[in-house]
Design a protein around this motif. Structure first.
Motif, short mmCIF file in Angstrom:
data_model
loop_
_atom_site.label_atom_id
_atom_site.label_comp_id
_atom_site.label_asym_id
_atom_site.label_seq_id
_atom_site.Cartn_x
_atom_site.Cartn_y
_atom_site.Cartn_z
N SER B 164 6.01 -47.58 -36.60
CA SER B 164 4.62 -47.88 -36.20
C SER B 164 4.50 -47.99 -34.69
O SER B 164 3.53 -47.50 -34.09
CB SER B 164 4.15 -49.21 -36.82
N LEU B 165 5.50 -48.64 -34.08
CA LEU B 165 5.47 -48.78 -32.62
C LEU B 165 5.56 -47.41 -31.95
O LEU B 165 4.91 -47.17 -30.94
CB LEU B 165 6.64 -49.68 -32.17
N TYR B 166 6.36 -46.54 -32.52
CA TYR B 166 6.49 -45.19 -31.97
C TYR B 166 5.15 -44.46 -32.02
O TYR B 166 4.74 -43.82 -31.05
CB TYR B 166 7.56 -44.43 -32.76
N HIS B 167 4.46 -44.58 -33.14
CA HIS B 167 3.14 -43.96 -33.28
C HIS B 167 2.17 -44.50 -32.23
O HIS B 167 1.52 -43.75 -31.50
CB HIS B 167 2.61 -44.24 -34.70
N ARG B 168 2.15 -45.82 -32.11
CA ARG B 168 1.24 -46.45 -31.14
C ARG B 168 1.63 -46.08 -29.70
O ARG B 168 0.78 -45.92 -28.83
CB ARG B 168 1.25 -47.98 -31.30
N THR B 169 2.93 -45.92 -29.49
CA THR B 169 3.41 -45.57 -28.14
C THR B 169 2.95 -44.18 -27.75
O THR B 169 2.51 -43.95 -26.61
CB THR B 169 4.95 -45.66 -28.09
N LEU B 170 3.01 -43.24 -28.68
CA LEU B 170 2.54 -41.89 -28.37
C LEU B 170 1.04 -41.88 -28.09
O LEU B 170 0.58 -41.20 -27.16
CB LEU B 170 2.86 -40.93 -29.53
N LEU B 171 0.30 -42.65 -28.87
CA LEU B 171 -1.15 -42.73 -28.63
C LEU B 171 -1.43 -43.33 -27.25
O LEU B 171 -2.27 -42.82 -26.50
CB LEU B 171 -1.82 -43.59 -29.71
N ALA B 172 -0.68 -44.38 -26.91
CA ALA B 172 -0.88 -45.03 -25.61
C ALA B 172 -0.47 -44.10 -24.47
O ALA B 172 -1.11 -44.06 -23.41
CB ALA B 172 -0.07 -46.33 -25.55
N LEU B 173 0.59 -43.35 -24.70
CA LEU B 173 1.07 -42.44 -23.66
C LEU B 173 0.04 -41.33 -23.41
O LEU B 173 -0.21 -40.96 -22.27
CB LEU B 173 2.42 -41.84 -24.09
N ARG B 174 -0.54 -40.85 -24.48
CA ARG B 174 -1.58 -39.81 -24.33
C ARG B 174 -2.76 -40.37 -23.51
O ARG B 174 -3.29 -39.72 -22.64
CB ARG B 174 -2.04 -39.35 -25.70
N GLU B 175 -3.09 -41.61 -23.81
CA GLU B 175 -4.19 -42.27 -23.08
C GLU B 175 -3.82 -42.40 -21.59
O GLU B 175 -4.65 -42.15 -20.72
CB GLU B 175 -4.41 -43.66 -23.70
N GLU B 176 -2.58 -42.80 -21.35
CA GLU B 176 -2.11 -42.94 -19.95
C GLU B 176 -2.17 -41.62 -19.21
O GLU B 176 -2.52 -41.57 -18.03
CB GLU B 176 -0.68 -43.49 -19.92
N LEU B 177 -1.81 -40.57 -19.90
CA LEU B 177 -1.83 -39.25 -19.26
C LEU B 177 -3.25 -38.84 -18.89
O LEU B 177 -3.50 -38.32 -17.81
CB LEU B 177 -1.21 -38.21 -20.20
N HIS B 178 -4.18 -39.11 -19.81
CA HIS B 178 -5.59 -38.80 -19.52
C HIS B 178 -6.08 -39.62 -18.34
O HIS B 178 -6.79 -39.15 -17.47
CB HIS B 178 -6.46 -39.07 -20.75
N ARG B 179 -5.66 -40.90 -18.32
CA ARG B 179 -6.07 -41.79 -17.24
C ARG B 179 -5.52 -41.30 -15.91
O ARG B 179 -6.18 -41.32 -14.89
CB ARG B 179 -5.55 -43.20 -17.53
N GLY B 180 -4.26 -40.86 -15.96
CA GLY B 180 -3.62 -40.34 -14.75
C GLY B 180 -4.32 -39.11 -14.20
O GLY B 180 -4.47 -38.95 -13.00
N LYS B 181 -4.79 -38.26 -15.12
CA LYS B 181 -5.49 -37.05 -14.68
C LYS B 181 -6.84 -37.39 -14.09
O LYS B 181 -7.30 -36.75 -13.15
CB LYS B 181 -5.68 -36.09 -15.87
N GLY B 182 -7.46 -38.43 -14.65
CA GLY B 182 -8.79 -38.83 -14.17
C GLY B 182 -8.74 -39.52 -12.84
O GLY B 182 -9.71 -39.53 -12.09
N ALA B 183 -7.57 -40.12 -12.50
CA ALA B 183 -7.46 -40.90 -11.26
C ALA B 183 -7.43 -40.01 -10.03
O ALA B 183 -6.99 -38.90 -10.09
CB ALA B 183 -6.21 -41.76 -11.31
#
Lengths: 127, 183
Positions: B164-183
């Motif tokens: 479950s943590l792995y699943h949530r981690t991938l979701l969070a990582l995808r979010e971080e990547l989007h955030r990084g692109k937006g910054a």
């Protein structure tokens, strides 16, 4: 269906580590869910690629090994000695000066207080 | 290594400190890699690897096999060493340029290589913005190639919780990547 995602992703990660990724097309799930999973799988593949294992240099490994072996005769049960950095000379001198200034200030304050509160002896009073 | 063989090695190392070298030989690469992936540079990885093995050496007598393999014990020491390193020095992780350069070494197409490096750098930066336990999970899973059961023992969770943590981690990582692109 969402509850299956962690299982599918975990299986995919194991396949990545084993170097044999099977197609997800066989999964029986709606296209939207499958697209979401595929997106996360592609991301996992990039992470796998980015976290390439790194080894220490042979010289470093040898040096550390030697250091540990040199400690061995003292035994593993010995106390941990944490080496604290010696205080800098400047800091010691600074602390000494600070203490001296504080001491002088204190003495000056006492003298001033004494002078202000000591009994007056007017000149016109004659015994 | 089988648990029984490892247990024999540990018993020997407890009685004869010189035998600790065998345990060191077995695990030094893995511990170093774990710490390198967390710190992003060789100098700190060397320092913290030395501290990890020193602590393991000094506290070996207190280690008892209770379902926690020796490797898991070492990873915990390494994890704490990294955590203390960040706390004490208020450091921020940096993406290792060495690692990015090493990645490009095999690529014969310079343009693609540059783009790959940029993507890898952005990805590593996003990973390093994740909470420590999620970074730990990704490193143990993909860089150390451990099984979920082993990761669960190291992180003190159940195997299901790790998935479950792995699943949530991938979701969070995808979010971080989007955030990084937006910054």
């Amino acid at each position: 269906m969402e509850n299956e995602d962690p299982e599918v992703l975990a299986a995919h990660a194991d396949q990545l580590n084993n170097g044999a990724v099977k197609e997800i097309r066989r999964l029986d799930m709606p296209d939207g869910d499958k697209a979401e999973l595929l997106c996360l799988m592609r991301l996992a593949e990039r992470v796998k690629h980015a976290l390439t294992p790194v080894n220490p240099s042979p010289a470093y490994k040898q040096k550390l090994r030697l250091e540990l072996l040199q400690m061995a005769p003292r035994g593993a049960g010995c106390d941990v000695v944490v080496a604290r950095p010696a205080p800098h000379r400047e800091m010691v001198i600074g602390a000494a000066i600070g203490s001296a200034v504080a001491l002088v200030g204190g003495v000056a304050y006492l003298i001033r207080s004494y002078m202000q509160h000591r009994p007056h002896h007017p000149d016109h009073v004659r015994s | 290594m089988e648990g029984e063989e490892e247990s024999v090695l540990i018993t020997r190392a407890k009685n004869d400190p010189l035998a600790f070298a065998e345990l060191y030989d077995l695990y030094v690469d893995r511990v170093y890699n774990y710490i390198y992936q967390r710190t992003g540079n060789h100098a700190d990885a060397e320092d913290l690897t030395a501290r990890t093995f020193l602590k393991a050496f000094l506290h070996l007598r207190s280690y008892t096999f209770r379902g926690i393999p020796f490797a898991a014990w070492l990873y915990r020491i390494a994890h704490n060493a990294v955590a203390n390193w960040y706390r004490d020095r208020h450091r921020h992780q940096i993406v290792s340029l060495d690692a990015v350069a090493e990645l490009s070494g095999d690529d014969e197409r310079p343009d693609d290589s540059t783009q790959d490096n940029e993507e890898k750098k952005a990805l590593l930066e996003a990973i390093q913005r994740l909470p420590a336990e999620r970074q730990q999970l990704l490193i143990l899973k993909f860089s150390e190639e451990l099984k979920n059961a082993d990761i669960a023992r190291i992180m003190g969770r159940t195997e299901g919780a790790i998935k479950s943590l792995y699943h949530r981690t991938l979701l969070a990582l995808r979010e971080e990547l989007h955030r990084g692109k937006g910054a």
